[in-house]
Design an enzyme around this catalytic site. Structure first.
Site, PDB file in Angstrom:
ATOM      1  N   LYS A 251      42.099  48.738  35.521  1.00 31.09           N
ATOM      2  CA  LYS A 251      43.503  48.955  35.636  1.00 31.09           C
ATOM      3  C   LYS A 251      43.917  49.983  34.648  1.00 31.09           C
ATOM      4  O   LYS A 251      43.262  50.383  33.442  1.00 31.09           O
ATOM      5  CB  LYS A 251      44.316  47.633  34.880  1.00 31.09           C
ATOM      6  CG  LYS A 251      44.253  46.417  35.840  1.00 31.09           C
ATOM      7  CD  LYS A 251      44.980  45.080  35.454  1.00 31.09           C
ATOM      8  CE  LYS A 251      45.016  44.013  36.012  1.00 31.09           C
ATOM      9  NZ  LYS A 251      45.519  44.250  37.532  1.00 31.09           N
ATOM     10  N   ARG A 325      41.398  35.727  43.590  1.00 31.58           N
ATOM     11  CA  ARG A 325      41.172  35.238  44.918  1.00 31.58           C
ATOM     12  C   ARG A 325      39.789  34.589  44.854  1.00 31.58           C
ATOM     13  O   ARG A 325      39.395  33.521  45.506  1.00 31.58           O
ATOM     14  CB  ARG A 325      41.320  35.767  46.250  1.00 31.58           C
ATOM     15  CG  ARG A 325      40.507  37.019  46.202  1.00 31.58           C
ATOM     16  CD  ARG A 325      40.978  38.278  47.053  1.00 31.58           C
ATOM     17  NE  ARG A 325      42.238  38.988  46.505  1.00 31.58           N
ATOM     18  CZ  ARG A 325      42.714  39.798  46.854  1.00 31.58           C
ATOM     19  NH1 ARG A 325      42.591  39.999  48.119  1.00 31.58           N
ATOM     20  NH2 ARG A 325      43.761  40.339  46.348  1.00 31.58           N
TER      21      ARG A 325
END
Ligand code: BES
Ligand code: ZN
Ligand code: ZN
Length: 471
Positions: A251, A325
């Site tokens: 990130k 996920r």
């Protein structure tokens, strides 16, 4: 400390007054000129032996979220001037909104006192709050509503505490330990599957992410059987990434600050299950929380990797930052296969896309079951939270197809929130499924509603609780 009492006894007292209240005309002097009963307007009115705080309730007919704000705004106004002992006379609010407003005012008042743990000496100040002004005929019902609201607030408080903790105070094992401690005197049965157990059982997706860190992953399972007459079990699966750096798809520095809050979904299901158990709600639910870090190391996944999963399906890793996920996939199939869940709700800080879509006050919902969504909508409406269901079609399902594996962990065509949800659905074994993306609502840099404080919001706890209460 907050109590429900018959008569207000404190030397400081809150009175709620609306824009159309006849009491407005009885005011005099400067207060009369300034205070118009506007929504959340406050004014102090010193009396001989009491300090009165007026809180405006605005025009009639407000939503539940606003009733929560009223409770919190009243509490915050007194705390701001360092008055820690006071009564809230809620008679006028009850007159207008009925006895159930007590629930929202109580929740708001408790959350209005919330302060996150400090690392610089100053500790939380204890307050003594009384709620009064309940009509005689409603006293019994009020007591029940009040007790229930207190327990739900405790669940929200716990979720906030967990999410606010710095990542170095909350490794996966610490998160599990905190939850076990929180539920230890309830009817909840808790189990933690450690890394060894996860390996033995084939949690390849959870391990794929979790093995990026020297702090090992684990899976916390909380079982509550409130309705032994029924076979039906609802799974509540919450993302528990205690720190999400993005992995090799690192990130950017300016989005790193929020990475400790990536376990808000896990905290929410723990808080909600606690509230269900402590309120003895007649329902069977299992909370499943996959916990891990997402870091860079020799053990990290790389874009292009293909991994297995608990379900046996193979996954192509297109982006290591789409880790939530992956761990939810394993947790969801585990919930159905081993915990025998008949329906699945999952909740996660899953996508930046939902923040772009709805901002910080509305969470995204994806579901393949109108019935499940209808029940959840009833829950969040009752709780006074905001959600919006996003549709999906076959073309969205195609976006997560992989050329080399059963499924791909990132969409090839945008629609980030829907496709993230659909990825998880692949692992729900065709059970009715509902997915909540709280990436926008789990955290606020500055409070948006009065019942919030900067940081974790406790999003989801109350809605999930109400969803399973089905009043
Ligand atoms: N935890 C993040 C999502 C997130 C974003 C939470 C902003 C809170 C605020 C998640 O793991 C993530 O990084 N998602 C990626 C997925 C993408 C790479 C497909 C995203 O949404 O950018
Ligand atoms: Zn991520
Ligand atoms: Zn994440």
């Amino acid at each position: 400390m907050i109590n429900l009492v018959n008569c207000c006894s404190k030397k400081a007292e809150v009175k709620f007054i609306g824009e159309t209240a006849p009491e407005l005309e009885k005011l005099s002097g400067a207060v009369m000129r300034i205070f118009k009963g506007e929504y959340l307007q406050t004014a102090f009115l010193p009396e001989e032996d009491k300090m009165i705080l007026l809180v405006g309730t605005g025009k009639p007919g407000r939503e539940k979220i606003h009733l929560k704000e009223l409770g919190a705004a009243a509490v915050k106004a007194f705390l701001d001037v360092k008055i820690y002992e006071f009564s809230l006379d809620i008679s006028s609010v009850l007159e207008e909104y009925g006895i159930t407003a007590l629930r929202h005012i109580t929740e708001g008042a408790v959350l209005g006192t919330y302060r996150q743990k400090q690392f610089k000496g100053a500790e939380r100040t204890e307050c003594q709050i009384e709620i009064c002004g309940i009509p005689e005929k409603n006293q019994q019902e009020a007591k029940k509503i009040f007790e229930e609201a207190l327990i739900v607030s405790r669940g929200i408080w716990f979720a906030r505490d967990m999410v606010n903790l710095p990542g170095n105070y909350l490794r996966p094992a610490d998160f599990a330990e905190n939850i076990l401690e929180f539920v230890k005197n309830t009817e909840i049965e808790a189990e933690v599957l450690d890394r060894e157990k996860l390996k033995e059982k084939g949690f390849e997706a959870l391990l794929g992410v979790g093995d990026s860190s020297e702090y090992p992953p684990c899976l916390t399972v909380l079982r509550y059987r409130g309705n032994p007459q029924s076979e039906k079990i609802t799974a509540l699966v919450g993302k528990g990434v205690t720190c999400d750096t993005g992995g090799y798809c690192l990130k950017p520095a300016d989005s790193m600050l929020g990475i400790k809050g990536d376990m808000a979904g896990g905290a929410a299901v723990a808080g909600a299950l606690y509230a269900l158990a402590e309120n003895h709600v007649k329902v069977n639910a299992v909370a499943v929380i996959p916990m891990c870090e997402n870091r860079i190391s020799d053990g990290s996944l790389l874009p292009g990797d293909v991994i297995g999963s608990y379900s046996g399906k193979t996954i192509e890793i297109a982006n290591t930052d789409a880790e939530g996920r992956l761990i939810l996939a394993d947790a969801v199939s585990y919930a159905v296969r081993e915990e025998k869940a008949a329906e699945v709700l999952d909740i996660a800080t899953l996508t930046g896309a939902v923040v772009n879509m709805f901002g910080f006050t509305v969470a995204g919902v994806v579901s393949d079951s109108d019935e499940l969504f209808r029940r959840f909508r009833q829950g969040y409406t009752c709780a006074g939270e905001r959600y919006w269901r996003i549709p999906f079609y076959e073309e969205h399902e195609k976006m997560i197809e992989s050329k080399i594996a059963d499924v791909r962990n990132m969409s090839s065509g945008g629609c980030g929130t829907v496709t993230a949800g659909l990825f998880i659905r692949e692992f729900a074994e065709k059970k009715p499924w509902i997915h909540l993306d709280i990436a926008g609502t789990a955290w606020v840099n500055e409070p948006i509603f009065a019942f919030q404080s900067a940081g974790a919001t406790g999003a989801g706890v109350s809605s999930i609780y109400q969803f399973l209460c089905e009043k």
